[in-house]
Design a protein around this motif. Structure first.
Motif, PDB file in Angstrom:
ATOM      1  N   ARG A   1      24.534 -10.450  -1.451  1.00  0.00           N
ATOM      2  CA  ARG A   1      25.175 -11.501  -0.658  1.00  0.00           C
ATOM      3  C   ARG A   1      24.910 -12.876  -1.268  1.00  0.00           C
ATOM      4  O   ARG A   1      23.804 -13.208  -1.656  1.00  0.00           O
TER       5      ARG A   1
ATOM      6  N   GLY B   1      48.299 -13.215   1.876  1.00  0.00           N
ATOM      7  CA  GLY B   1      47.111 -12.970   2.683  1.00  0.00           C
ATOM      8  C   GLY B   1      45.850 -12.773   1.867  1.00  0.00           C
ATOM      9  O   GLY B   1      44.809 -12.431   2.405  1.00  0.00           O
ATOM     10  N   ILE B   2      45.921 -12.962   0.564  1.00  0.00           N
ATOM     11  CA  ILE B   2      44.733 -12.842  -0.264  1.00  0.00           C
ATOM     12  C   ILE B   2      43.901 -14.100  -0.084  1.00  0.00           C
ATOM     13  O   ILE B   2      44.373 -15.205  -0.267  1.00  0.00           O
ATOM     14  N   ASN B   3      42.648 -13.893   0.295  1.00  0.00           N
ATOM     15  CA  ASN B   3      41.770 -15.026   0.537  1.00  0.00           C
ATOM     16  C   ASN B   3      40.436 -14.739  -0.136  1.00  0.00           C
ATOM     17  O   ASN B   3      39.770 -13.775   0.213  1.00  0.00           O
TER      18      ASN B   3
ATOM     19  N   ARG C   1      37.726 -16.074   0.265  1.00  0.00           N
ATOM     20  CA  ARG C   1      36.575 -16.407   1.100  1.00  0.00           C
ATOM     21  C   ARG C   1      36.221 -15.312   2.094  1.00  0.00           C
ATOM     22  O   ARG C   1      35.255 -15.421   2.814  1.00  0.00           O
ATOM     23  N   GLU C   2      37.000 -14.256   2.147  1.00  0.00           N
ATOM     24  CA  GLU C   2      36.705 -13.163   3.061  1.00  0.00           C
ATOM     25  C   GLU C   2      35.572 -12.322   2.501  1.00  0.00           C
ATOM     26  O   GLU C   2      35.467 -12.117   1.301  1.00  0.00           O
ATOM     27  N   GLN C   3      34.726 -11.808   3.386  1.00  0.00           N
ATOM     28  CA  GLN C   3      33.631 -10.963   2.947  1.00  0.00           C
ATOM     29  C   GLN C   3      34.118  -9.535   2.783  1.00  0.00           C
ATOM     30  O   GLN C   3      34.892  -9.025   3.590  1.00  0.00           O
ATOM     31  N   ALA C   4      33.652  -8.906   1.735  1.00  0.00           N
ATOM     32  CA  ALA C   4      33.986  -7.505   1.508  1.00  0.00           C
ATOM     33  C   ALA C   4      33.164  -6.647   2.463  1.00  0.00           C
ATOM     34  O   ALA C   4      32.042  -7.011   2.837  1.00  0.00           O
ATOM     35  N   PRO C   5      33.702  -5.519   2.878  1.00  0.00           N
ATOM     36  CA  PRO C   5      32.920  -4.639   3.741  1.00  0.00           C
ATOM     37  C   PRO C   5      31.711  -4.089   2.991  1.00  0.00           C
ATOM     38  O   PRO C   5      31.783  -3.817   1.795  1.00  0.00           O
TER      39      PRO C   5
END
Length: 58
Positions: free
Chosen positions: A50, A24-26, A28-32
């Protein structure tokens, strides 16, 4: 001996590929977003960076 070493390395690489593919490591996901106060008293927000590469070291 060299062949055994290369086989072990190949097995580790293949197993690592499948582990990370299914973990599940991606990238392209944005960090909070978070904010913190710097030493000089100014406020730092992750959202100000950003679109740039960021390395977080805890």
């Amino acid at each position: 001996m060299k062949k055994v070493f290369l086989c072990i390395i190949a097995i580790v690489v293949i197993l690592s590929y499948f582990y990370y593919k299914n973990s599940g490591i991606n990238g392209r996901e944005q960090a909070p977003d978070f904010e913190t106060i710097l030493v000089d008293g100014s406020v730092f927000r992750l959202s100000n960076l950003r679109g740039k590469y960021v390395l977080l070291d805890f």
